[in-house]
Design a protein around this motif. Structure first.
Motif, PDB file in Angstrom:
ATOM      1  N   PRO A 103      46.005  76.241  37.266  1.00 23.58           N
ATOM      2  CA  PRO A 103      44.709  75.478  37.028  1.00 23.58           C
ATOM      3  C   PRO A 103      44.630  74.695  38.162  1.00 23.58           C
ATOM      4  CG  PRO A 103      46.431  74.820  35.461  1.00 23.58           C
ATOM      5  CD  PRO A 103      47.067  75.808  36.178  1.00 23.58           C
ATOM      6  N   PRO A 131      42.705  79.830  36.211  1.00 22.32           N
ATOM      7  CA  PRO A 131      42.732  80.138  34.667  1.00 22.32           C
ATOM      8  C   PRO A 131      41.728  78.674  34.141  1.00 22.32           C
ATOM      9  CG  PRO A 131      44.776  79.173  35.429  1.00 22.32           C
ATOM     10  CD  PRO A 131      44.233  79.478  36.566  1.00 22.32           C
ATOM     11  N   ALA A 132      41.434  77.438  34.804  1.00 25.21           N
ATOM     12  CA  ALA A 132      40.845  76.485  34.362  1.00 25.21           C
ATOM     13  C   ALA A 132      41.050  75.517  35.380  1.00 25.21           C
ATOM     14  CB  ALA A 132      41.791  75.779  33.282  1.00 25.21           C
ATOM     15  N   GLN A 418      44.860  69.383  27.199  1.00 22.77           N
ATOM     16  CA  GLN A 418      43.756  69.920  26.338  1.00 22.77           C
ATOM     17  C   GLN A 418      42.170  69.719  26.836  1.00 22.77           C
ATOM     18  OE1 GLN A 418      42.682  67.176  23.185  1.00 22.77           O
ATOM     19  NE2 GLN A 418      44.368  66.076  23.815  1.00 22.77           N
ATOM     20  N   LEU A 419      42.305  68.868  28.034  1.00 21.01           N
ATOM     21  CA  LEU A 419      41.050  68.813  28.555  1.00 21.01           C
ATOM     22  C   LEU A 419      40.492  69.816  29.635  1.00 21.01           C
ATOM     23  CD1 LEU A 419      41.493  64.816  29.096  1.00 21.01           C
ATOM     24  CD2 LEU A 419      40.197  66.136  27.279  1.00 21.01           C
ATOM     25  N   TRP A 420      41.539  70.513  30.036  1.00 17.32           N
ATOM     26  CA  TRP A 420      41.154  71.394  31.238  1.00 17.32           C
ATOM     27  C   TRP A 420      39.857  72.271  30.688  1.00 17.32           C
ATOM     28  CZ3 TRP A 420      43.421  71.318  35.982  1.00 17.32           C
ATOM     29  CH2 TRP A 420      44.463  70.850  35.914  1.00 17.32           C
ATOM     30  N   VAL A 421      39.092  72.693  31.536  1.00 19.13           N
ATOM     31  CA  VAL A 421      37.809  73.438  31.417  1.00 19.13           C
ATOM     32  C   VAL A 421      38.506  74.802  31.554  1.00 19.13           C
ATOM     33  CG1 VAL A 421      35.488  74.054  31.895  1.00 19.13           C
ATOM     34  CG2 VAL A 421      36.298  71.615  31.905  1.00 19.13           C
ATOM     35  N   SER A 422      38.542  75.670  30.692  1.00 13.47           N
ATOM     36  CA  SER A 422      39.168  76.930  30.787  1.00 13.47           C
ATOM     37  C   SER A 422      37.886  78.083  31.197  1.00 13.47           C
ATOM     38  CB  SER A 422      39.711  77.772  29.452  1.00 13.47           C
ATOM     39  OG  SER A 422      38.526  77.840  28.557  1.00 13.47           O
ATOM     40  N   GLU A 424      37.001  80.515  29.937  1.00  9.88           N
ATOM     41  CA  GLU A 424      36.255  81.060  28.648  1.00  9.88           C
ATOM     42  C   GLU A 424      35.138  79.918  28.418  1.00  9.88           C
ATOM     43  OE1 GLU A 424      38.868  81.529  25.178  1.00  9.88           O
ATOM     44  OE2 GLU A 424      37.092  81.407  23.950  1.00  9.88           O
ATOM     45  N   GLU A 425      35.485  78.338  28.659  1.00  8.10           N
ATOM     46  CA  GLU A 425      34.595  77.418  28.380  1.00  8.10           C
ATOM     47  C   GLU A 425      33.346  77.537  29.339  1.00  8.10           C
ATOM     48  OE1 GLU A 425      36.786  73.868  26.116  1.00  8.10           O
ATOM     49  OE2 GLU A 425      37.296  74.263  28.030  1.00  8.10           O
TER      50      GLU A 425
ATOM     51  N   ASN B  81      47.844  75.651  23.248  1.00 12.30           N
ATOM     52  CA  ASN B  81      47.641  74.266  22.881  1.00 12.30           C
ATOM     53  C   ASN B  81      46.634  74.173  21.533  1.00 12.30           C
ATOM     54  OD1 ASN B  81      47.100  71.462  22.868  1.00 12.30           O
ATOM     55  ND2 ASN B  81      46.778  71.282  24.798  1.00 12.30           N
ATOM     56  N   ALA B  83      45.563  71.562  20.424  1.00 15.33           N
ATOM     57  CA  ALA B  83      44.346  70.601  20.442  1.00 15.33           C
ATOM     58  C   ALA B  83      43.102  71.302  20.942  1.00 15.33           C
ATOM     59  CB  ALA B  83      45.121  69.559  21.302  1.00 15.33           C
ATOM     60  N   ARG B  84      43.354  72.373  21.843  1.00 18.94           N
ATOM     61  CA  ARG B  84      42.047  72.919  22.137  1.00 18.94           C
ATOM     62  C   ARG B  84      41.324  73.864  21.298  1.00 18.94           C
ATOM     63  NH1 ARG B  84      41.949  72.645  27.922  1.00 18.94           N
ATOM     64  NH2 ARG B  84      40.448  74.314  27.642  1.00 18.94           N
ATOM     65  N   ASP B  86      39.636  76.574  22.582  1.00 19.02           N
ATOM     66  CA  ASP B  86      39.396  78.000  23.335  1.00 19.02           C
ATOM     67  C   ASP B  86      40.818  78.556  23.331  1.00 19.02           C
ATOM     68  OD1 ASP B  86      40.712  76.446  25.016  1.00 19.02           O
ATOM     69  OD2 ASP B  86      39.539  76.888  26.732  1.00 19.02           O
ATOM     70  N   LEU B  88      42.970  78.942  25.989  1.00 15.15           N
ATOM     71  CA  LEU B  88      43.467  78.861  27.606  1.00 15.15           C
ATOM     72  C   LEU B  88      45.151  79.028  27.376  1.00 15.15           C
ATOM     73  CD1 LEU B  88      43.180  78.179  30.201  1.00 15.15           C
ATOM     74  CD2 LEU B  88      43.621  75.709  29.703  1.00 15.15           C
TER      75      LEU B  88
END
Lengths: 454, 435
Positions: A103, A131-132, A418-422, A424-425, B81, B83-84, B86, B88
Motif C-alpha cells: 500500500p 492494493p490501497a 483501517q483508514l487505507w483507501v482500498s 474496492e473503495e 481488519n 474495523a474495515r 471492505d 482489503l
C-alpha cells in the motif's frame, strides 16, 4: 507492545516535493530514495519521442541537448508526463519492489487541489496496481514527525514558505499563510550576491559546474582562476541544464557558507560570525565575510531585503489547476515573522497558546544555521511576547525528511490500517469523493494513537 | 626460557662468589587469592581484603540466552481488519500462535453522538426556526460526528449549504441546544438520569463569549502590565510574610515581658489572612503596619446598641482602657476586681487607715458597678487629698516652731548644724518667708 502500537504492512511512503522526491518504507527512519524532483528529457532522433532521465545519475550527468524541467510547482504536481518516470525509477530501479504488495501513502501540500490528488491515486491504482493508498497533508506529517498532534508548522520549502496550524491532527485550512519566498528565491539571491563584483572581488565569480571544467590549476586565495572549459559540452549543453548546474553550485555554496544572523542584521554584527572559505569548481578560492555570507537569507526576515528582490524574483507561477486558498503574491510578501504572527492572530484564542508552545520548523530553510534563533528573536520582538517554543529535531536528516518521517510513523501504525483507501473503495463510484472524506475524517484515532506512541 | 635461566646465565658471566646464588623463592605461605578480586589489588591489600567484598562483587556476566526454550515461529500472513468495511487484505508478520482477530481493531471506537430524525426535528422546531435551517443543522451534526466534536476544526471546515459563516460559540450553542431538546423529548420524565443528561448539554452562549473576551484580553496584555502584576503579587506575598513575622515577634515579647498569653496572636494572623483573601490587592496599597487596628474594629467600636442604657451597659473606647495585656487597642482578658481603684502608694497607708476609721472596706465590693467604683474612686481621691493636706499642715507647723525657736536666740551653730542635716528642709524653710 500496546504502547508502541506499530504493525508494519510494508507500506511505501511517497513524499514529492519541489526540490526532491522521497520514497521509502513506512516504519523506517529515513527514506530509501531521495532524488531530485527535476527530470531531463532528450529528443530521440530516430523515434521522435522524448526520453526521460530521472534520479541523481539521470539529471546531474552531462547529456547532449538534455533539457531539465521540474514537474513540481509549489509542492504540487504540475507536469504529469514525467511523474510516471519518477515513480518507475523509485519503485523499480531503487526500491526494486512489486508495488502490488505494498500500500502507498502519499503526502500533499495543504493547498493541493482535488484533481491532482485523484490523478495521482489513479496512476497508483491503475499503473502500479497498489492494493490501497492514502493521502496525508504534509504539514500534519511534519507535526507528527515532531511528536505533536497540535502544532504550528512553519515550512520553508523550495518554492513556498507556509505557516499551517495543525490541531489534533487536522490542518486548519482557512488560516494557512503562504508566500513564494522559499529556498529557490534564496538561491537566486545568493546567485546575485556571488555574481555581483565587490571592492574585494572586482571580477564576478564564474559559476561553471564541474561537469564543464576540463582542467584547472591550483591557485592562491582570491587569485584569478586558471581553468579550461570543455568546449564540446559547452556547445551541446542545454541552457536549462547549465542553469540548473550553476544553481547547484550556488546551493552548495549556501550549504557551506550560508546561514542566518541570530539578531537584527547589521554588517558589523554579521562580520563577527567569522569568515568561511570556499573553492568553486573553477578553482577559484575565496574567503567570505560574515556580512557577505549571511546577507542573502535576510530575504526571509527583512522588509528592505524583500523589496530588493521583488524586482528580480521568479516569474509568476502558471498553474494548471488552481490551488486551494490564497497565496500572498511576491509583490505583497512580508517577512516570515509577520506571516507567523498573522497565522497565530487569526487562530481561535483557545488553541493559540498551545500553537505558540508547539512550533515546528521544517523544510530546507530549517537547515540554515541560525534560522530558528532568528525567527524566534524576530517573533518575540514583533509580538512583544516571549512564550514561543520551537520543537525542532536535532539531527539534520530528521529536519530534511520531516514530512516523510511523519508519513512513515503513520503508515506503520496498527490503528492506521483501517483508514487505507482500498482498490474496492476507490472503484466504487458512490465513494467518488473519497479523498476529500478520508482526508478530513477518520483522523481522530490516528492522532490518539500517535499521542500514545510518541 | 624463564627468568631463573636468565639469571643463571648472567651469574655464570659474573665471577663466582661476588653474589650469592639466587635462592629459590619460598613457596607462597599466605592464603590463596580469593575469587572476585584482581591480583594487583590483592597484592596491595593482602590478607586485609574484606572477605565480604569478594563475596558480593563476584563478577556477573551477561545471562546466557536461553536457547533451550521452544522457538517462536513467525509467519508472513494475510490478515483481515474487522474495523474495515471492505475486504482489503494486507500482509504482516505475526506469531504463528497468534490467531485471534486483528488486535488493533478494538481501538476503532466511536464516541457517543446524538442524531435526530426528521420528525423529531419538525416536532421541536417546525419551520419557523429563523436563523438556522434544517440543512445547516444537519450539516453541523455531520461535521460534529466526523470531527469528533472538535469545534475548532469544525469552524475551520464550515461551509454550510446556506453559506452563512458563523462563529464558534454559535455552532456550539446550536449543537447543544438541539441535542438537549432531542434528549428532553426522547427521555421519559421518570428517568432518574434525565436531569443529569440534560445538564450535560447546557451551553450558555453569552457566558462563553464573555469567557473568550476575557481570555483574549488576558492574552493581549502588554509585557509591562504582566511584569507589574507579577511584581505586585510578589509584594503582597512579602507584606503578608512581614506581617506574620511581626505578629509573632510581638506575641513572643508580650509572653516574655508581661507574661500575658492572650491567645490573640494566632487569632490576629488568621484574621489577617481572611482579610487578604477577601480584599485582594487592597492590602498591597496599605503600608506595612501590622500593629494598626483593622478598620473594621474601629467602625464597630463606634456602634452603640439602643438598649444599652436600659441594661446599664457602658462601652469604653478600647484605647482609653488600655491596661496591661492590651494588644493593638483590643483589651485582653482581665479580672473585674483589678479594675477597683487603689490608693496611691505614697499615701496608701494613711488612706487605708482613714477607710478603716470610716469602716469602709473595698473588699465588700463583690460586684462593683460603675457608680460604686466612681464613689470609691472619689472617696479615695478625697482621702488622698486629706492626707496630703494633713502632711503639709504638719510640716508648716514644724517650720513655724523652728523659726520661733531661732528668734528666741538659739545659737547659729545649731541652726547651721540643722542645715547640714537636711538641705531639703533648710531650703524649704528659706522659701517659706518668701511665701
Amino acid at each position: 507492545m500496546a504502547v508502541y502500537g506499530g504493525d508494519e504492512v510494508n507500506a511505501i511512503v511517497l513524499d514529492m516535493g519541489t526540490y526532491s522526491t522521497r520514497v521509502g518504507y513506512a516504519g523506517e527512519d529515513m527514506p530509501k530514495v531521495n532524488m531530485p524532483a527535476t527530470y531531463g528529457s532528450v529528443l530521440d532522433q530516430d523515434s521522435g519521442n522524448f526520453k526521460h532521465y530521472v534520479g541523481d545519475e539521470g539529471v546531474n550527468v552531462y547529456r547532449p541537448k538534455m533539457r531539465l524541467s521540474n514537474p513540481m510547482r509549489e509542492g504540487m504536481i504540475y507536469e504529469w508526463n514525467a511523474v510516471e518516470d519518477v515513480l518507475d525509477y523509485a519503485f523499480n530501479d531503487r526500491l526494486r519492489c512489486d508495488t502490488a504488495d505494498h500500500p502507498i501513502l502519499f503526502t500533499e501540500p495543504p493547498w493541493n487541489n482535488k484533481h491532482n490528488r485523484e490523478k495521482l491515486a489513479q496512476i497508483l491504482f491503475e499503473k502500479y496496481n497498489v492494493p490501497a493508498t492514502f493521502v496525508v497533508n504534509n504539514a500534519v506529517c511534519a507535526s507528527f514527525a515532531a511528536g505533536k498532534g497540535t502544532a504550528l508548522v512553519i515550512d520553508v520549502g523550495q518554492d513556498i514558505s507556509s505557516v499551517t496550524p495543525v490541531v489534533d491532527g487536522y490542518a486548519l485550512t482557512k488560516s494557512i499563510q503562504r508566500q513564494p519566498i522559499g529556498m529557490s528565491l534564496l538561491t537566486n539571491t545568493a546567485y546575485m550576491t556571488l555574481t555581483t563584483p565587490t571592492p574585494e572581488r572586482p571580477d564576478a565569480i564564474e559559476l561553471h559546474s564541474h561537469q564543464l571544467i576540463a582542467s584547472k590549476k591550483p591557485m592562491g586565495y582570491n587569485a584569478k582562476p586558471v581553468y579550461t572549459l570543455r568546449q564540446d559540452r559547452l556547445a551541446n549543453a542545454d541552457q536549462s541544464w547549465r542553469n540548473q548546474m550553476a544553481r547547484r553550485v550556488v546551493e552548495d555554496w549556501l550549504e557551506v557558507c550560508g546561514g542566518v544572523l541570530e539578531t537584527t542584521f547589521t554588517p558589523e554584527e554579521a562580520d563577527k560570525k567569522g569568515t568561511k572559505f570556499y573553492e568553486f569548481p573553477t578553482g577559484y578560492q575565496a574567503i567570505f565575510k560574515g556580512s557577505e555570507r549571511l546577507q542573502p537569507a535576510e530575504i526571509f526576515f527583512n522588509t528592505s531585503a524583500l523589496n530588493r528582490i521583488r524586482a528580480y524574483g521568479p516569474p509568476p507561477i502558471a498553474e494548471n489547476y488552481p490551488s486551494q486558498g490564497r497565496m500572498i503574491p511576491l509583490q505583497e510578501a512580508v517577512p516570515l515573522q509577520h506571516l507567523v504572527a498573522h497565522a497565530l492572530e487569526v487562530q481561535d484564542i483557545d488553541v493559540r497558546s498551545s500553537l505558540m508552545q508547539n512550533m515546528v520548523l521544517t523544510g530546507g530553510g530549517s537547515l540554515l544555521p541560525g534560522f530558528q534563533e532568528r525567527l524566534l528573536f524576530e517573533l518575540q520582538n514583533l509580538t512583544r511576547n516571549k512564550n514561543y517554543k520551537f520543537h525542532i529535531p536535532t539531527t539534520k536528516h530528521e529536519r530534511r525528511f520531516g514530512p516523510w518521517i511523519g508519513g512513515s510513523i503513520l503508515g506503520s501504525l496498527g490503528t492506521f490500517h483501517q483508514l487505507w483507501v482500498s482498490r474496492e473503495e476507490w472503484r466504487n463510484s458512490a465513494l467518488i469523493s473519497w479523498l476529500r472524506d478520508v482526508n478530513e475524517g477518520g483522523w481522530g484515532i490516528c492522532c490518539r494513537v500517535c499521542n500514545v506512541m510518541l | 626460557m624463564t627468568s631463573a635461566d636468565v639469571r643463571e646465565i648472567v651469574s655464570s658471566l659474573v665471577p663466582s662468589g661476588s653474589t650469592p646464588a639466587p635462592r629459590k623463592a619460598p613457596p607462597p605461605t599466605g592464603t590463596r587469592k580469593p575469587d572476585g578480586i584482581s591480583r594487583e589489588l590483592y597484592n596491595l591489600i593482602g590478607n586485609a581484603a574484606p572477605t565480604l567484598v569478594a563475596q558480593v562483587s563476584r563478577p556477573k556476566f551477561k545471562a546466557r540466552p536461553d536457547l533451550g526454550r521452544a522457538r517462536v515461529k513467525w509467519e508472513f500472513r494475510e490478515f483481515d481488519n474487522p474495523a474495515r468495511k471492505d475486504h482489503l487484505k494486507l500482509h504482516h508478520w505475526q506469531k504463528a500462535t497468534d490467531t485471534g482477530a486483528y488486535r488493533f481493531a478494538r481501538y476503532n471506537i466511536d464516541s457517543a453522538y446524538i442524531t435526530y430524525t426528521d420528525e423529531e426535528y419538525d416536532a421541536i422546531y417546525g419551520t419557523e426556526d429563523a436563523p438556522w435551517t434544517k440543512e445547516d443543522t444537519d450539516y453541523l451534526f455531520r461535521l460534529v460526528r466526523e470531527y469528533d466534536q472538535r469545534f475548532i476544526v469544525i469552524v475551520d471546515r464550515w461551509a454550510p449549504p446556506s453559506g452563512i459563516d458563523r462563529p464558534i460559540e454559535e455552532l456550539k450553542s446550536r449543537y447543544y441546544t438541539v441535542s438537549r431538546s432531542v434528549l428532553e423529548r426522547r427521555l421519559p420524565d421518570d428517568d432518574p438520569d434525565k436531569a443529569q443528561m440534560l445538564a450535560n448539554f447546557t451551553f450558555d452562549k453569552e457566558q462563553e463569549r464573555k469567557r473568550r473576551d476575557y481570555v483574549t484580553a488576558l492574552f493581549k496584555r502588554e509585557p509591562e502590565a504582566i511584569e507589574e502584576e507579577e511584581a505586585l503579587y510578589i509584594e503582597i506575598k512579602r507584606l503578608e510574610q512581614n506581617e506574620r513575622r511581626f505578629t509573632k515577634d510581638r506575641e513572643d515579647l508580650l509572653k516574655m515581658l508581661a507574661g500575658v498569653e492572650s491567645g490573640l496572636g494566632t487569632l490576629k494572623v488568621e484574621d489577617d489572612g481572611k482579610k487578604k483573601k477577601k480584599s485582594g490587592e487592597l492590602s498591597a496599597d496599605s503600608p506595612a503596619t501590622p500593629g494598626a487596628p483593622p478598620r473594621r474594629a474601629k467602625a464597630e467600636a463606634k456602634y452603640v446598641p439602643a438598649d444599652d442604657p436600659i441594661n446599664c451597659v457602658v462601652r469604653y473606647d478600647p484605647a482609653t482602657v488600655a491596661g496591661p495585656g492590651t494588644k493593638g487597642g483590643i483589651p485582653s482578658v482581665f479580672m473585674r476586681s483589678t479594675r477597683i481603684p487603689v490608693p496611691k502608694p505614697s499615701v496608701a497607708a494613711y488612706v487605708t487607715q482613714i477607710l478603716a476609721e470610716l469602716q469602709i472596706s473595698p473588699n465588700t465590693l463583690v460586684m462593683p458597678t460603675k457608680g460604686d467604683v466612681e464613689k470609691l474612686d472619689s472617696l479615695l481621691n478625697t482621702a488622698g487629698i486629706l492626707v496630703e493636706m494633713k502632711r503639709s499642715v504638719d510640716r508648716l507647723d514644724q517650720e513655724l516652731r523652728v523659726l520661733k525657736a531661732r528668734q528666741k536666740g538659739e545659737s547659729v551653730e545649731d541652726a547651721e548644724m540643722e542645715d547640714g542635716d537636711g538641705k531639703g528642709k533648710a531650703g524649704a524653710s528659706r522659701l517659706i518667708p518668701g511665701v
